[in-house]
Design a protein around this motif. Structure first.
Motif, mmCIF file in Angstrom:
data_model
loop_
_atom_site.group_PDB
_atom_site.id
_atom_site.type_symbol
_atom_site.label_atom_id
_atom_site.label_comp_id
_atom_site.label_asym_id
_atom_site.label_seq_id
_atom_site.Cartn_x
_atom_site.Cartn_y
_atom_site.Cartn_z
ATOM 1 N N PRO A 98 0.803 -1.226 0.000
ATOM 2 C CA PRO A 98 0.000 0.000 0.000
ATOM 3 C C PRO A 98 0.837 1.278 0.000
ATOM 4 C CG PRO A 98 -0.912 -1.599 1.544
ATOM 5 C CD PRO A 98 0.386 -2.160 1.071
ATOM 6 N N GLY A 99 2.012 1.230 0.587
ATOM 7 C CA GLY A 99 2.836 2.430 0.671
ATOM 8 C C GLY A 99 3.494 2.839 -0.624
ATOM 9 N N TYR A 100 3.508 1.956 -1.601
ATOM 10 C CA TYR A 100 4.126 2.273 -2.893
ATOM 11 C C TYR A 100 3.021 2.579 -3.893
ATOM 12 C CZ TYR A 100 8.117 -0.276 -0.829
ATOM 13 O OH TYR A 100 9.120 -0.725 -0.015
ATOM 14 N N GLY A 101 2.551 3.806 -3.892
ATOM 15 C CA GLY A 101 1.444 4.186 -4.752
ATOM 16 C C GLY A 101 1.884 4.528 -6.156
ATOM 17 N N PRO A 102 0.924 4.819 -7.033
ATOM 18 C CA PRO A 102 1.234 5.207 -8.406
ATOM 19 C C PRO A 102 2.212 6.379 -8.455
ATOM 20 C CG PRO A 102 -1.106 4.780 -8.186
ATOM 21 C CD PRO A 102 -0.531 4.736 -6.796
ATOM 22 N N GLY A 103 3.189 6.260 -9.334
ATOM 23 C CA GLY A 103 4.236 7.275 -9.457
ATOM 24 C C GLY A 103 5.490 6.940 -8.694
ATOM 25 N N VAL A 211 5.790 2.361 -10.697
ATOM 26 C CA VAL A 211 4.512 1.848 -10.204
ATOM 27 C C VAL A 211 3.372 2.642 -10.847
ATOM 28 C CG1 VAL A 211 3.027 1.569 -8.184
ATOM 29 C CG2 VAL A 211 5.478 1.062 -8.019
ATOM 30 N N THR A 212 2.461 1.918 -11.492
ATOM 31 C CA THR A 212 1.323 2.566 -12.142
ATOM 32 C C THR A 212 0.000 2.294 -11.432
ATOM 33 O OG1 THR A 212 1.068 0.667 -13.633
ATOM 34 C CG2 THR A 212 2.408 2.525 -14.421
ATOM 35 N N ASP A 213 -0.012 1.335 -10.506
ATOM 36 C CA ASP A 213 -1.279 0.971 -9.880
ATOM 37 C C ASP A 213 -1.017 0.141 -8.629
ATOM 38 O OD1 ASP A 213 -1.535 -2.162 -10.643
ATOM 39 O OD2 ASP A 213 -0.658 -1.056 -12.315
ATOM 40 N N GLU A 227 -6.463 1.107 -18.785
ATOM 41 C CA GLU A 227 -6.621 2.559 -18.885
ATOM 42 C C GLU A 227 -5.857 3.265 -17.776
ATOM 43 O OE1 GLU A 227 -10.212 5.921 -19.008
ATOM 44 O OE2 GLU A 227 -10.647 3.843 -18.484
ATOM 45 N N GLU A 228 -5.974 2.732 -16.562
ATOM 46 C CA GLU A 228 -5.277 3.330 -15.422
ATOM 47 C C GLU A 228 -3.770 3.233 -15.579
ATOM 48 O OE1 GLU A 228 -4.906 2.658 -10.563
ATOM 49 O OE2 GLU A 228 -5.968 1.214 -11.811
ATOM 50 N N VAL A 229 -3.292 2.059 -16.000
ATOM 51 C CA VAL A 229 -1.864 1.844 -16.184
ATOM 52 C C VAL A 229 -1.293 2.840 -17.188
ATOM 53 C CG1 VAL A 229 -0.134 0.243 -17.091
ATOM 54 C CG2 VAL A 229 -1.908 -0.588 -15.527
ATOM 55 N N LEU A 230 -1.952 2.982 -18.332
ATOM 56 C CA LEU A 230 -1.454 3.882 -19.378
ATOM 57 C C LEU A 230 -1.511 5.339 -18.937
ATOM 58 C CD1 LEU A 230 -3.018 2.213 -22.551
ATOM 59 C CD2 LEU A 230 -0.636 2.117 -21.778
ATOM 60 N N ARG A 231 -2.548 5.700 -18.179
ATOM 61 C CA ARG A 231 -2.667 7.082 -17.718
ATOM 62 C C ARG A 231 -1.512 7.458 -16.800
ATOM 63 N NH1 ARG A 231 -4.432 9.057 -13.145
ATOM 64 N NH2 ARG A 231 -5.387 7.068 -12.502
ATOM 65 N N VAL A 232 -1.222 6.617 -15.803
ATOM 66 C CA VAL A 232 -0.146 6.923 -14.855
ATOM 67 C C VAL A 232 1.211 6.861 -15.543
ATOM 68 C CG1 VAL A 232 0.980 6.220 -12.711
ATOM 69 C CG2 VAL A 232 -1.513 6.128 -12.902
ATOM 70 N N PHE A 233 1.381 5.893 -16.440
ATOM 71 C CA PHE A 233 2.643 5.803 -17.159
ATOM 72 C C PHE A 233 2.864 7.064 -17.986
ATOM 73 C CE2 PHE A 233 5.646 4.224 -20.365
ATOM 74 C CZ PHE A 233 6.561 3.585 -19.551
ATOM 75 N N GLY A 234 1.809 7.534 -18.668
ATOM 76 C CA GLY A 234 1.926 8.743 -19.468
ATOM 77 C C GLY A 234 2.265 9.971 -18.630
#
Length: 273
Positions: A98-103, A211-213, A227-234
């Protein structure tokens, strides 16, 4: 093709995805034939931070190769044949913590294989070749990546275990919770057999994980979506690309890590490029 004149075509390799296709200067595309078929696409060779770098799009430029069908052996063989001896593998991953969030940026030090059916060795016949893989990533590459990230004010998670699943589907909640219960911290689909094949060719390999998700068992809701993965990666690709540039610049020109000597004393059943 192994060299251009008397010099290697490239010294550092990058295996990446979307957002890395145009990060080199003065690009020359090189078609490389390998005993394992063609790589994902022609290899782009150019200048980056004063170094000669070869780039291979992991999934192909049109993203035609799903994780379980990527020509991993051809990709690594092609890079070595061009003179590459150090490889960076930026990739998108999920978090089992949980501590390793998107980004979050993570530079793992361990790997767990949960794939099936992938060709994961160059030495399947002709001789019994057993390479050391206790520590799957290059210690010099990891240290360089961690120091470069900190210098750019992107504090990384500087250790952890990346579990690689077969894909292309995402995990069930039960699978995700089981992975987390083992103490594994990251989850992806492409880090294996990429790392072990690099080791079998005596290459240095360093994984740079974005980390994207949060994986399905870690967060409530609908689970992981593409969709979520690509959004955070972008949102983070510029930062990741800048980090790769910094790491390329900082990697040593002489390898003093154990990676170059992993095949010493072994009688190989094939001739390496």
């Amino acid at each position: 093709m192994a060299t251009s004149g008397s010099q290697p075509a490239a010294e550092i390799g990058v295996i990446g995805g979307s957002g890395f296709y145009s990060f080199l200067d003065d690009i020359e595309e090189i078609q490389v034939d390998t005993p394992y078929g063609p790589p994902s696409d022609p290899i782009a060779v150019g200048e980056l931070a004063g170094r000669r770098v070869a780039f291979v799009p992991r999934h192909g430029r049109d993203h035609r190769f799903p994780p379980h069908q990527i020509p991993y052996r051809a990709n690594l063989w092609a890079l070595r044949s061009l003179g590459v001896r150090q490889v960076l593998g930026p990739c998108a991953v999920g978090s089992l913590t949980p501590g390793y969030g998107p980004g979050t940026l993570a530079v793992p030090d361990q790997l767990a294989d949960r794939t099936s059916g992938r060709a994961q060795t160059f030495y399947g016949e002709g001789a019994a070749i057993h390479v050391s893989f206790a520590d799957p990533y290059c210690p010099t590459g990891r240290r360089t990546a961690i120091e470069s990230a900190r210098a750019s004010a992107w504090e990384p998670v500087d250790r952890g275990t990346l579990v690689v699943i077969e894909g292309p589907r995402f995990s069930t909640r039960a699978e995700s919770r089981w992975f987390a219960s083992q103490g594994w911290t990251l989850i992806g689909m492409t880090g294996h057999p990429e790392a072990v094949l690099a080791r079998e060719l005596a290459l240095c390999y360093t994984s740079l994980c974005l980390v994207t998700d949060l994986d399905a068992g870690i967060e409530e809701g609908d689970g992981v979506t593409m969709e979520e993965v690509l959004r955070v990666f972008g949102q983070n690709i510029g930062r990741l690309r800048a980090l790769v540039t910094d790491v390329v610049k900082a990697l040593p020109t002489e390898r003093t890590c154990p990676c170059p000597n992993v095949l010493d004393g072994m009688k190989l059943p094939l001739e390496l490029p």
